[in-house]
Write a protein that holds these residues in place. Sequence first.
Motif, PDB file in Angstrom:
ATOM      1  N   LEU A 185       1.094  -0.827  -0.168  1.00 12.13           N
ATOM      2  CA  LEU A 185      -0.158  -0.008  -0.115  1.00 12.13           C
ATOM      3  C   LEU A 185       0.809   1.101   0.138  1.00 12.13           C
ATOM      4  CD1 LEU A 185      -2.671   1.037   0.006  1.00 12.13           C
ATOM      5  CD2 LEU A 185      -2.816   1.531   2.905  1.00 12.13           C
ATOM      6  N   GLU A 186       2.185   0.971   0.958  1.00 10.66           N
ATOM      7  CA  GLU A 186       2.718   2.814   0.569  1.00 10.66           C
ATOM      8  C   GLU A 186       3.374   2.612  -0.165  1.00 10.66           C
ATOM      9  OE1 GLU A 186       4.010   4.903   3.625  1.00 10.66           O
ATOM     10  OE2 GLU A 186       1.499   4.739   3.528  1.00 10.66           O
ATOM     11  N   LEU A 187       4.259   1.662  -1.355  1.00 10.40           N
ATOM     12  CA  LEU A 187       4.667   2.137  -2.076  1.00 10.40           C
ATOM     13  C   LEU A 187       3.805   1.923  -3.380  1.00 10.40           C
ATOM     14  CD1 LEU A 187       7.421  -0.862  -2.009  1.00 10.40           C
ATOM     15  CD2 LEU A 187       7.730   1.091  -1.889  1.00 10.40           C
ATOM     16  N   SER A 188       2.713   1.146  -3.745  1.00 12.15           N
ATOM     17  CA  SER A 188       1.870   2.142  -4.293  1.00 12.15           C
ATOM     18  C   SER A 188       1.577   3.940  -4.024  1.00 12.15           C
ATOM     19  CB  SER A 188       0.385   1.376  -4.253  1.00 12.15           C
ATOM     20  OG  SER A 188      -0.090   1.018  -3.414  1.00 12.15           O
ATOM     21  N   ARG A 189       1.213   4.095  -3.297  1.00 11.99           N
ATOM     22  CA  ARG A 189       0.875   5.400  -2.743  1.00 11.99           C
ATOM     23  C   ARG A 189       2.543   6.345  -3.112  1.00 11.99           C
ATOM     24  NH1 ARG A 189      -1.943   5.160   2.757  1.00 11.99           N
ATOM     25  NH2 ARG A 189      -4.567   4.751   2.306  1.00 11.99           N
ATOM     26  N   LEU A 195       2.652  -3.541  -8.966  1.00 15.41           N
ATOM     27  CA  LEU A 195       2.890  -4.869  -9.076  1.00 15.41           C
ATOM     28  C   LEU A 195       4.259  -5.180  -7.916  1.00 15.41           C
ATOM     29  CD1 LEU A 195       3.448  -7.741 -10.773  1.00 15.41           C
ATOM     30  CD2 LEU A 195       5.172  -6.722 -12.059  1.00 15.41           C
ATOM     31  N   GLN A 196       4.129  -6.376  -7.457  1.00 13.71           N
ATOM     32  CA  GLN A 196       4.827  -7.037  -6.253  1.00 13.71           C
ATOM     33  C   GLN A 196       5.450  -8.004  -6.457  1.00 13.71           C
ATOM     34  OE1 GLN A 196       3.619  -7.785  -2.490  1.00 13.71           O
ATOM     35  NE2 GLN A 196       4.918  -8.591  -2.331  1.00 13.71           N
ATOM     36  N   ASN A 208      -2.463 -10.627  -0.023  1.00 12.95           N
ATOM     37  CA  ASN A 208      -3.371  -9.756   0.779  1.00 12.95           C
ATOM     38  C   ASN A 208      -2.899  -7.965   0.663  1.00 12.95           C
ATOM     39  OD1 ASN A 208      -4.623 -11.209   3.035  1.00 12.95           O
ATOM     40  ND2 ASN A 208      -2.554 -12.065   3.873  1.00 12.95           N
ATOM     41  N   GLY A 209      -1.757  -7.782   0.211  1.00 18.10           N
ATOM     42  CA  GLY A 209      -1.564  -6.501  -0.491  1.00 18.10           C
ATOM     43  C   GLY A 209      -2.115  -5.424  -1.147  1.00 18.10           C
ATOM     44  N   ILE A 210      -2.678  -7.441  -2.236  1.00 23.31           N
ATOM     45  CA  ILE A 210      -3.168  -6.163  -3.726  1.00 23.31           C
ATOM     46  C   ILE A 210      -4.886  -5.839  -3.034  1.00 23.31           C
ATOM     47  CG2 ILE A 210      -4.660  -7.077  -5.770  1.00 23.31           C
ATOM     48  CD1 ILE A 210      -2.091  -8.668  -6.097  1.00 23.31           C
ATOM     49  N   GLU A 211      -5.408  -6.532  -2.451  1.00 27.60           N
ATOM     50  CA  GLU A 211      -6.769  -6.584  -1.325  1.00 27.60           C
ATOM     51  C   GLU A 211      -6.148  -5.366  -0.498  1.00 27.60           C
ATOM     52  OE1 GLU A 211     -10.938  -7.764  -0.858  1.00 27.60           O
ATOM     53  OE2 GLU A 211      -9.025  -8.254  -2.612  1.00 27.60           O
ATOM     54  N   LEU A 212      -5.730  -4.965   0.395  1.00 27.73           N
ATOM     55  CA  LEU A 212      -5.295  -3.894   1.121  1.00 27.73           C
ATOM     56  C   LEU A 212      -5.521  -2.847   0.419  1.00 27.73           C
ATOM     57  CD1 LEU A 212      -5.352  -3.184   4.794  1.00 27.73           C
ATOM     58  CD2 LEU A 212      -3.133  -2.939   3.602  1.00 27.73           C
ATOM     59  N   ALA A 213      -5.277  -2.664  -0.730  1.00 23.46           N
ATOM     60  CA  ALA A 213      -4.551  -1.212  -1.663  1.00 23.46           C
ATOM     61  C   ALA A 213      -6.698  -1.515  -2.258  1.00 23.46           C
ATOM     62  CB  ALA A 213      -3.593  -1.390  -2.519  1.00 23.46           C
ATOM     63  N   ARG A 215      -9.518  -2.095  -0.995  1.00 21.77           N
ATOM     64  CA  ARG A 215     -10.262  -1.886  -0.438  1.00 21.77           C
ATOM     65  C   ARG A 215      -9.772  -0.605   0.641  1.00 21.77           C
ATOM     66  NH1 ARG A 215     -13.003  -5.810   3.059  1.00 21.77           N
ATOM     67  NH2 ARG A 215     -12.444  -7.754   2.843  1.00 21.77           N
ATOM     68  N   ILE A 216      -8.577   0.297   0.514  1.00 28.97           N
ATOM     69  CA  ILE A 216      -8.402   1.542   1.183  1.00 28.97           C
ATOM     70  C   ILE A 216      -8.382   2.717  -0.134  1.00 28.97           C
ATOM     71  CG2 ILE A 216      -6.867   2.716   2.080  1.00 28.97           C
ATOM     72  CD1 ILE A 216      -6.405   0.333   4.477  1.00 28.97           C
ATOM     73  N   ASP A 217      -7.800   2.378  -1.226  1.00 26.18           N
ATOM     74  CA  ASP A 217      -7.541   3.735  -1.774  1.00 26.18           C
ATOM     75  C   ASP A 217      -8.147   3.052  -3.365  1.00 26.18           C
ATOM     76  OD1 ASP A 217      -6.231   4.450   0.173  1.00 26.18           O
ATOM     77  OD2 ASP A 217      -4.267   4.285  -1.334  1.00 26.18           O
ATOM     78  N   GLY A 218      -9.253   1.789  -3.583  1.00 29.35           N
ATOM     79  CA  GLY A 218      -9.285   1.439  -4.876  1.00 29.35           C
ATOM     80  C   GLY A 218      -8.411   1.140  -5.532  1.00 29.35           C
ATOM     81  N   ARG A 219      -7.615   1.313  -5.844  1.00 28.69           N
ATOM     82  CA  ARG A 219      -6.080   0.940  -6.414  1.00 28.69           C
ATOM     83  C   ARG A 219      -6.435  -0.916  -6.959  1.00 28.69           C
ATOM     84  NH1 ARG A 219      -2.441   4.978  -6.110  1.00 28.69           N
ATOM     85  NH2 ARG A 219      -2.420   6.257  -4.047  1.00 28.69           N
ATOM     86  N   GLN A 220      -5.894  -1.062  -8.674  1.00 22.60           N
ATOM     87  CA  GLN A 220      -5.570  -2.270  -8.862  1.00 22.60           C
ATOM     88  C   GLN A 220      -4.090  -2.652  -9.662  1.00 22.60           C
ATOM     89  OE1 GLN A 220      -7.051  -2.833 -13.255  1.00 22.60           O
ATOM     90  NE2 GLN A 220      -6.789  -5.121 -12.707  1.00 22.60           N
TER      91      GLN A 220
END
Length: 416
Positions: A185-189, A195-196, A208-213, A215-220
Amino acid sequence: MTTSTSPFLKTLAERGFIHQCTDLAALDERLAGGPVAAYIGFDATADSLHVGSLVQIMALRWLQKSGHKPVVLIGGGTSQIGDPSFRDASRPLLDEAQIARNIEGLKTVFSRYLTFGDGPTDAVMVDNAVWLDPLRYLPFLRDFGTHFTINRMLSFDSVRLRLEREQPLTLLEFNYMVLQAFDFLELSRHQACVLQMGGSDQWGNIVNGIELARRIDGRQLFGLTTPLLTTSVGTKMGKTASGAIWLNPERLSPYAFWQFWRNTEDDDVARFLRLFTELPLDEVQRLGRLQGAELNEAKGILATEVTRLAHGEEAAREAEATAHRTFVEGASPKGLPSIDVPAADLEAGLPVATLLHLAGLSASRSEGRRLIKGGGAKLNGDAVTDEAAVATSADLRDGSLVLTAGRKRYAVVRAA
């Protein structure tokens, strides 16, 4: 597998890097649209990586060569916990000073494989301690804990297998996957990472990281894993019976590193040429078709190409020349001593400590044992850790074996 149009995914697929991907078609479209930032995380549990991490490092290298931006995430924060994935016991806890020393060692590894800088496709290195250390526990649990269910976390192999074996999993370790998800999430921001990548044992953490981003930021975001490699005889890549094959020359000399690759099993040569070198695939296929004694040509090329990437052109050529003088010309490397021992004695087995003494690399057999105990002895490039280790005729390479004391003292033992 869907045929990829982006050069990066096409290369990874052709060379055998892809194990799983969350949405291969959508990721391919994103990569084809311009430079993409992608990351892999490496905890600072030692001052070097070993060749078990080389698949991930090469994936980052191909990412950059394909016009994208590698982000190397060093786990200065998560190293304080230790990744529990597929481990039978907790990692030893490291203090901040040791982690800092380890990080400096890891920087040396990546500088060989990636170009760092400020450009759009230049690699960057970041430390997750920057955002993990300042976290306040209760606010973090309130803001992010609701997005993780214990039910789902227990289903991931990294946790499930530990529990099935009835081995303890501490609350500290259980938090690891939450923190790794927060990293993504932090690195996407802040680094625009979409991509990880990681080994297949990281699949649950990545998801888990994909799902968290989402849910919180609406990022793909996307995840891609590489296969966890074992050799054709079933040993874990990066490990030998006598120790790890390190990437830093302070841990393992370039010659010993070269020799490890030269001793690759026949059935692994073509696969390792695809994964660990940049040779064109048609050349890889040619070398992979060689049989018998001719296959040694491919093994030598594999050893030189991998060593060139890890240690530079000069070190690779010097290691290749040393091996040629030792095993082909029958000369001692750089004039160091050589001895002949009866073939029957080697057939029966001779203690390595005895051979160190006979070759002049130790003043006595007891000193040879101390050298082994201190981690300063190698046989054919592999560290010897057992004071009672025995060399046999099975260790001979073209009628000889090479002993190493310290970093630069060699001796050749020949069967007479």
